[in-house]
Scaffold this motif. Structure first.
Motif, PDB file in Angstrom:
ATOM      1  N   ARG A 194       3.714  30.094  10.926  1.00  0.00           N
ATOM      2  CA  ARG A 194       2.419  30.671  11.273  1.00  0.00           C
ATOM      3  C   ARG A 194       1.690  29.804  12.298  1.00  0.00           C
ATOM      4  NH1 ARG A 194      -0.738  30.870   6.249  1.00  0.00           N
ATOM      5  NH2 ARG A 194       1.140  31.669   5.307  1.00  0.00           N
ATOM      6  N   ARG A 195       1.849  28.488  12.161  1.00  0.00           N
ATOM      7  CA  ARG A 195       1.171  27.576  13.093  1.00  0.00           C
ATOM      8  C   ARG A 195       1.763  27.620  14.489  1.00  0.00           C
ATOM      9  NH1 ARG A 195       0.902  24.013   8.501  1.00  0.00           N
ATOM     10  NH2 ARG A 195       2.892  23.085   9.069  1.00  0.00           N
ATOM     11  N   LYS A 196       3.072  27.851  14.558  1.00  0.00           N
ATOM     12  CA  LYS A 196       3.751  27.730  15.849  1.00  0.00           C
ATOM     13  C   LYS A 196       4.110  29.049  16.502  1.00  0.00           C
ATOM     14  CE  LYS A 196       5.765  23.347  14.544  1.00  0.00           C
ATOM     15  NZ  LYS A 196       6.952  22.518  14.535  1.00  0.00           N
ATOM     16  N   THR A 197       3.798  30.169  15.874  1.00  0.00           N
ATOM     17  CA  THR A 197       4.268  31.455  16.364  1.00  0.00           C
ATOM     18  C   THR A 197       3.503  31.916  17.599  1.00  0.00           C
ATOM     19  OG1 THR A 197       4.872  33.670  15.655  1.00  0.00           O
ATOM     20  CG2 THR A 197       2.714  32.868  14.971  1.00  0.00           C
ATOM     21  N   THR A 198       3.979  32.989  18.196  1.00  0.00           N
ATOM     22  CA  THR A 198       3.324  33.571  19.362  1.00  0.00           C
ATOM     23  C   THR A 198       1.911  34.001  18.994  1.00  0.00           C
ATOM     24  OG1 THR A 198       5.473  34.453  19.953  1.00  0.00           O
ATOM     25  CG2 THR A 198       3.600  35.310  21.165  1.00  0.00           C
ATOM     26  N   GLY A 199       0.965  33.646  19.816  1.00  0.00           N
ATOM     27  CA  GLY A 199      -0.423  34.016  19.564  1.00  0.00           C
ATOM     28  C   GLY A 199      -1.247  32.874  19.032  1.00  0.00           C
ATOM     29  N   SER A 200      -0.605  31.756  18.689  1.00  0.00           N
ATOM     30  CA  SER A 200      -1.370  30.627  18.179  1.00  0.00           C
ATOM     31  C   SER A 200      -1.877  29.746  19.315  1.00  0.00           C
ATOM     32  CB  SER A 200      -0.510  29.794  17.230  1.00  0.00           C
ATOM     33  OG  SER A 200       0.627  29.322  17.910  1.00  0.00           O
ATOM     34  N   GLY A 201      -1.352  29.977  20.519  1.00  0.00           N
ATOM     35  CA  GLY A 201      -1.780  29.187  21.671  1.00  0.00           C
ATOM     36  C   GLY A 201      -2.543  30.030  22.664  1.00  0.00           C
ATOM     37  N   ARG A 202      -2.495  29.623  23.927  1.00  0.00           N
ATOM     38  CA  ARG A 202      -3.257  30.313  24.963  1.00  0.00           C
ATOM     39  C   ARG A 202      -2.638  31.639  25.382  1.00  0.00           C
ATOM     40  NH1 ARG A 202      -4.295  26.317  29.852  1.00  0.00           N
ATOM     41  NH2 ARG A 202      -4.846  28.278  30.816  1.00  0.00           N
ATOM     42  N   MET A 203      -1.323  31.729  25.362  1.00  0.00           N
ATOM     43  CA  MET A 203      -0.591  32.925  25.795  1.00  0.00           C
ATOM     44  C   MET A 203      -0.998  33.313  27.216  1.00  0.00           C
ATOM     45  SD  MET A 203       0.110  35.476  22.677  1.00  0.00           S
ATOM     46  CE  MET A 203      -1.179  36.553  23.143  1.00  0.00           C
ATOM     47  N   ARG A 204      -0.964  32.350  28.143  1.00  0.00           N
ATOM     48  CA  ARG A 204      -1.412  32.582  29.505  1.00  0.00           C
ATOM     49  C   ARG A 204      -0.785  33.822  30.127  1.00  0.00           C
ATOM     50  NH1 ARG A 204      -0.894  26.521  31.765  1.00  0.00           N
ATOM     51  NH2 ARG A 204       0.280  26.320  29.864  1.00  0.00           N
ATOM     52  N   THR A 205       0.510  33.977  29.984  1.00  0.00           N
ATOM     53  CA  THR A 205       1.202  35.099  30.617  1.00  0.00           C
ATOM     54  C   THR A 205       1.275  36.303  29.701  1.00  0.00           C
ATOM     55  OG1 THR A 205       2.576  33.504  31.796  1.00  0.00           O
ATOM     56  CG2 THR A 205       3.336  35.774  31.759  1.00  0.00           C
ATOM     57  N   LEU A 206       1.565  36.042  28.430  1.00  0.00           N
ATOM     58  CA  LEU A 206       1.883  37.140  27.526  1.00  0.00           C
ATOM     59  C   LEU A 206       0.706  38.063  27.257  1.00  0.00           C
ATOM     60  CD1 LEU A 206       4.422  38.040  26.149  1.00  0.00           C
ATOM     61  CD2 LEU A 206       3.719  36.815  24.122  1.00  0.00           C
ATOM     62  N   TRP A 251       9.519  27.897   2.245  1.00  0.00           N
ATOM     63  CA  TRP A 251       8.832  26.608   2.346  1.00  0.00           C
ATOM     64  C   TRP A 251       8.269  26.390   3.753  1.00  0.00           C
ATOM     65  CZ3 TRP A 251      10.417  23.066   5.914  1.00  0.00           C
ATOM     66  CH2 TRP A 251      11.679  23.278   6.482  1.00  0.00           C
ATOM     67  N   GLY A 252       8.826  27.038   4.766  1.00  0.00           N
ATOM     68  CA  GLY A 252       8.351  26.828   6.129  1.00  0.00           C
ATOM     69  C   GLY A 252       7.457  27.938   6.629  1.00  0.00           C
ATOM     70  N   GLU A 253       6.926  28.756   5.722  1.00  0.00           N
ATOM     71  CA  GLU A 253       6.139  29.913   6.145  1.00  0.00           C
ATOM     72  C   GLU A 253       4.884  29.500   6.907  1.00  0.00           C
ATOM     73  OE1 GLU A 253       4.265  33.960   4.131  1.00  0.00           O
ATOM     74  OE2 GLU A 253       5.100  32.378   2.873  1.00  0.00           O
ATOM     75  N   LYS A 254       4.192  28.471   6.405  1.00  0.00           N
ATOM     76  CA  LYS A 254       2.975  28.025   7.072  1.00  0.00           C
ATOM     77  C   LYS A 254       3.280  27.401   8.429  1.00  0.00           C
ATOM     78  CE  LYS A 254      -0.225  25.991   4.469  1.00  0.00           C
ATOM     79  NZ  LYS A 254      -0.756  25.108   3.431  1.00  0.00           N
ATOM     80  N   ALA A 255       4.415  26.716   8.524  1.00  0.00           N
ATOM     81  CA  ALA A 255       4.796  26.104   9.795  1.00  0.00           C
ATOM     82  C   ALA A 255       5.077  27.181  10.835  1.00  0.00           C
ATOM     83  CB  ALA A 255       6.027  25.233   9.601  1.00  0.00           C
TER      84      ALA A 255
END
Length: 71
Positions: A31-43, A25-29
């Motif tokens: 996906r929204r919050k995982t690594t790579g969904s943001g800027r990833m300034r350092t990573l 039930w939380g699969e989409k959530a």
């Protein structure tokens, strides 16, 4: 301390679990919050740094060969 007497028996086991339909039930959530969904300034720089063995300091000649030759 123990977790109760032996008469508790199966009461420590999970008797209610998510059904097949609700399993992800939380699969989409995720996906929204995982690594790579943001800027990833350092990573996003880490892969390149890893490839070069995490070198530190400026490369030789980074300040310009002219600066050393003219002085």
């Amino acid at each position: 301390m123990t977790k109760g007497t032996s008469s508790f028996g199966k009461r420590h086991n999970k008797t209610h679990v998510l059904c097949r339909r609700c399993d992800n039930w939380g699969e989409k959530a995720k996906r929204r919050k995982t690594t790579g969904s943001g800027r990833m300034r350092t990573l996003k720089l880490v892969a390149r740094k890893f490839k070069n063995g995490f070198q530190s300091g400026a490369p030789s000649g980074a300040r310009g060969a002219k600066a050393t030759a003219s002085s």
